[in-house]
Design an enzyme around this catalytic site. Structure first.
Site, PDB file in Angstrom:
ATOM      1  N   GLU A  32      11.893   7.183  -2.133  1.00 32.15           N
ATOM      2  CA  GLU A  32      11.012   8.222  -1.603  1.00 32.15           C
ATOM      3  C   GLU A  32      11.440   8.628  -0.188  1.00 32.15           C
ATOM      4  O   GLU A  32      11.567   7.775   0.692  1.00 32.15           O
ATOM      5  CB  GLU A  32       9.567   7.712  -1.591  1.00 32.15           C
ATOM      6  CG  GLU A  32       9.027   7.421  -2.979  1.00 32.15           C
ATOM      7  CD  GLU A  32       7.797   6.534  -2.971  1.00 32.15           C
ATOM      8  OE1 GLU A  32       7.277   6.257  -4.069  1.00 32.15           O
ATOM      9  OE2 GLU A  32       7.360   6.105  -1.881  1.00 32.15           O
ATOM     10  N   GLU A  63       7.241   4.115  -8.132  1.00 29.06           N
ATOM     11  CA  GLU A  63       8.048   2.939  -7.842  1.00 29.06           C
ATOM     12  C   GLU A  63       8.539   2.249  -9.107  1.00 29.06           C
ATOM     13  O   GLU A  63       9.690   1.801  -9.177  1.00 29.06           O
ATOM     14  CB  GLU A  63       7.250   1.953  -6.978  1.00 29.06           C
ATOM     15  CG  GLU A  63       7.037   2.384  -5.539  1.00 29.06           C
ATOM     16  CD  GLU A  63       5.882   3.359  -5.357  1.00 29.06           C
ATOM     17  OE1 GLU A  63       5.649   3.806  -4.228  1.00 29.06           O
ATOM     18  OE2 GLU A  63       5.200   3.662  -6.366  1.00 29.06           O
ATOM     19  N   PHE A  86       7.358   0.675   1.540  1.00 27.75           N
ATOM     20  CA  PHE A  86       6.674  -0.458   2.153  1.00 27.75           C
ATOM     21  C   PHE A  86       6.718  -1.617   1.167  1.00 27.75           C
ATOM     22  O   PHE A  86       6.492  -1.422  -0.036  1.00 27.75           O
ATOM     23  CB  PHE A  86       5.200  -0.141   2.449  1.00 27.75           C
ATOM     24  CG  PHE A  86       4.979   0.869   3.540  1.00 27.75           C
ATOM     25  CD1 PHE A  86       4.690   0.465   4.836  1.00 27.75           C
ATOM     26  CD2 PHE A  86       5.016   2.224   3.264  1.00 27.75           C
ATOM     27  CE1 PHE A  86       4.466   1.398   5.835  1.00 27.75           C
ATOM     28  CE2 PHE A  86       4.790   3.166   4.257  1.00 27.75           C
ATOM     29  CZ  PHE A  86       4.519   2.756   5.550  1.00 27.75           C
ATOM     30  N   ASP A  88       4.586  -3.692   0.674  1.00 23.83           N
ATOM     31  CA  ASP A  88       3.252  -3.822   0.075  1.00 23.83           C
ATOM     32  C   ASP A  88       3.162  -3.120  -1.277  1.00 23.83           C
ATOM     33  O   ASP A  88       2.289  -3.444  -2.080  1.00 23.83           O
ATOM     34  CB  ASP A  88       2.207  -3.202   1.016  1.00 23.83           C
ATOM     35  CG  ASP A  88       2.414  -3.603   2.460  1.00 23.83           C
ATOM     36  OD1 ASP A  88       1.645  -4.409   2.978  1.00 23.83           O
ATOM     37  OD2 ASP A  88       3.383  -3.095   3.066  1.00 23.83           O
ATOM     38  N   PHE A  89       4.045  -2.174  -1.528  1.00 25.51           N
ATOM     39  CA  PHE A  89       3.998  -1.428  -2.787  1.00 25.51           C
ATOM     40  C   PHE A  89       4.643  -2.187  -3.950  1.00 25.51           C
ATOM     41  O   PHE A  89       4.742  -1.661  -5.057  1.00 25.51           O
ATOM     42  CB  PHE A  89       4.708  -0.076  -2.616  1.00 25.51           C
ATOM     43  CG  PHE A  89       4.097   0.839  -1.585  1.00 25.51           C
ATOM     44  CD1 PHE A  89       2.851   0.573  -1.015  1.00 25.51           C
ATOM     45  CD2 PHE A  89       4.772   1.967  -1.159  1.00 25.51           C
ATOM     46  CE1 PHE A  89       2.300   1.412  -0.061  1.00 25.51           C
ATOM     47  CE2 PHE A  89       4.221   2.825  -0.205  1.00 25.51           C
ATOM     48  CZ  PHE A  89       2.981   2.539   0.354  1.00 25.51           C
ATOM     49  N   HIS A 132      -0.125  -1.709   4.217  1.00 22.35           N
ATOM     50  CA  HIS A 132       1.129  -1.217   4.803  1.00 22.35           C
ATOM     51  C   HIS A 132       1.652  -2.156   5.883  1.00 22.35           C
ATOM     52  O   HIS A 132       2.511  -1.753   6.666  1.00 22.35           O
ATOM     53  CB  HIS A 132       0.927   0.170   5.432  1.00 22.35           C
ATOM     54  CG  HIS A 132       0.503   1.233   4.485  1.00 22.35           C
ATOM     55  ND1 HIS A 132      -0.809   1.413   4.121  1.00 22.35           N
ATOM     56  CD2 HIS A 132       1.220   2.167   3.809  1.00 22.35           C
ATOM     57  CE1 HIS A 132      -0.889   2.432   3.273  1.00 22.35           C
ATOM     58  NE2 HIS A 132       0.326   2.896   3.062  1.00 22.35           N
TER      59      HIS A 132
END
Length: 339
Positions: A32, A63, A86, A88-89, A132
């Site tokens: 992205e 993702e 990130f 976190d994703f 994040h």
């Protein structure tokens, strides 16, 4: 020709990628905002202009789709670098990371390699809340089949990225967003270093003693290297000589350098911006306890994020993150000295 230019970590990463793309046409980038934007944290700046859309591919916000595509490309003979914006994703695409990228070499009996770099941003400290701001070194280190890299400075970032791209295993390349040297986010001065223009690679599994000392060993990585060095400066004013080890890679983990240092100092502080329980800090302490517990003169200590989501509130966020003051206090306690 050796250069004395100083680069921020973001430029060192993008330079490493560009050099590998020039040398190997199988290397390409996707994720992205990696194209026109140059990556939200600057890690792919300038690549689109040089290599074009065929090799620098902006993806939809999917993702699972583009991490899965990266696995397929790697198994087909390409060397993809896929940016997960990130860390976190990871929850969205964990099946592609762990049940595909990490396992497919094993599942195929070694007939397929997965030479894939998943480049992702970690870390808190700038009030972007719990979705994040995580670090999660231990999450990926716990999963067999993945190599895990976490540089603390620009020189290491370039050399480690080159090694990651050339590796035939999937590599989690975890850069701390606060070390990237971006105009809109403060970064420690020492994160920007002299970076040679010429090719060099840093082997995985070789930690670096970034400050020598005889009284206490501080083992850490990524952003916390800079916090630990600040703590060591403060301790030195009290006559305490702290040895600081930058792990550089979590998998493979350089246990020998840790053990050698602790055998010298007799004291161990482990600092990680990841969560405290079930993580890297406990693994390092267990390594010393299993190999040579008699070398310890006091109980080892670990500083990490308590087991709560990273708060949005800036004062609360700073409260949960390790800091130089907390590291110095832990070192003094290990030496039996008042904070």
């Amino acid at each position: 020709m050796t250069s004395n230019r100083i680069l921020p970590m973001s430029r060192a990463i993008s330079e490493a990628i560009a050099q590998e793309m020039r040398a190997d046409p199988s290397v390409f980038v996707m994720g992205e905002d990696v194209g026109t934007y140059g990556g939200i944290f600057g890690a792919t700046t300038g690549l689109l202009d040089e290599f074009g859309e065929a090799r620098v591919r902006d993806t939809p916000i999917s993702e699972t789709g583009f991490i899965g595509a990266g696995v397929g490309a790697a198994m087909s003979g390409m060397r993809p670098i896929v940016e997960l914006m990130f860390v976190d994703f990871f929850g969205v695409c964990m099946d592609a990371i762990y049940n595909l990228a990490a396992k497919n070499t094993y599942f195929s009996g070694g007939n397929f390699k997965v030479p894939m770099v998943i480049m992702t941003a970690t870390g808190g400290g700038y009030s972007d809340a719990g979705q994040h701001s995580q670090t999660l070194h231990g999450m990926f280190a716990h999963l067999p089949g993945l190599k895990v890299v976490a540089p603390s400075n620009a020189y290491d970032a370039k050399g480690l990225m080159k090694t990651a791209i050339r590796d035939d295993s999937p590599v989690m390349f975890m850069f701390h967003k606060g070390l990237q040297g971006l105009a809109w986010m403060a970064s420690p001065d020492a994160a920007a270093t002299v970076v040679p223009e010429e090719d060099y690679a840093i082997p995985f599994g070789q930690a670096k003693v970034v400050r020598e000392g005889k009284d206490v060993t501080i083992v850490t990585l990524s952003m916390m290297v800079h916090k630990a060095l600040d703590a060591a400066d403060a301790l030195a004013k009290d006559g305490i000589e702290a040895e600081v080890i930058d792990l550089r890679t979590v998998v493979p983990l350089d246990r020998d350098t840790i053990l050698k240092s602790v055998a010298k100092t007799g004291r161990l502080i482990v600092v990680d911006e990841d969560y405290k329980s079930f993580g890297l800090s406990g693994e390092i302490i267990a390594t010393v306890a299993e190999r040579d517990p008699a070398c310890l003169k006091s109980a080892p200590r670990r500083l990490a994020v308590p087991d709560v989501p990273i708060p949005y509130s800036r004062p609360m966020e700073q409260f949960v993150l390790p800091s130089a003051d907390k590291i110095a206090a832990a070192a003094r306690e290990s030496l039996g000295k008042a904070a």
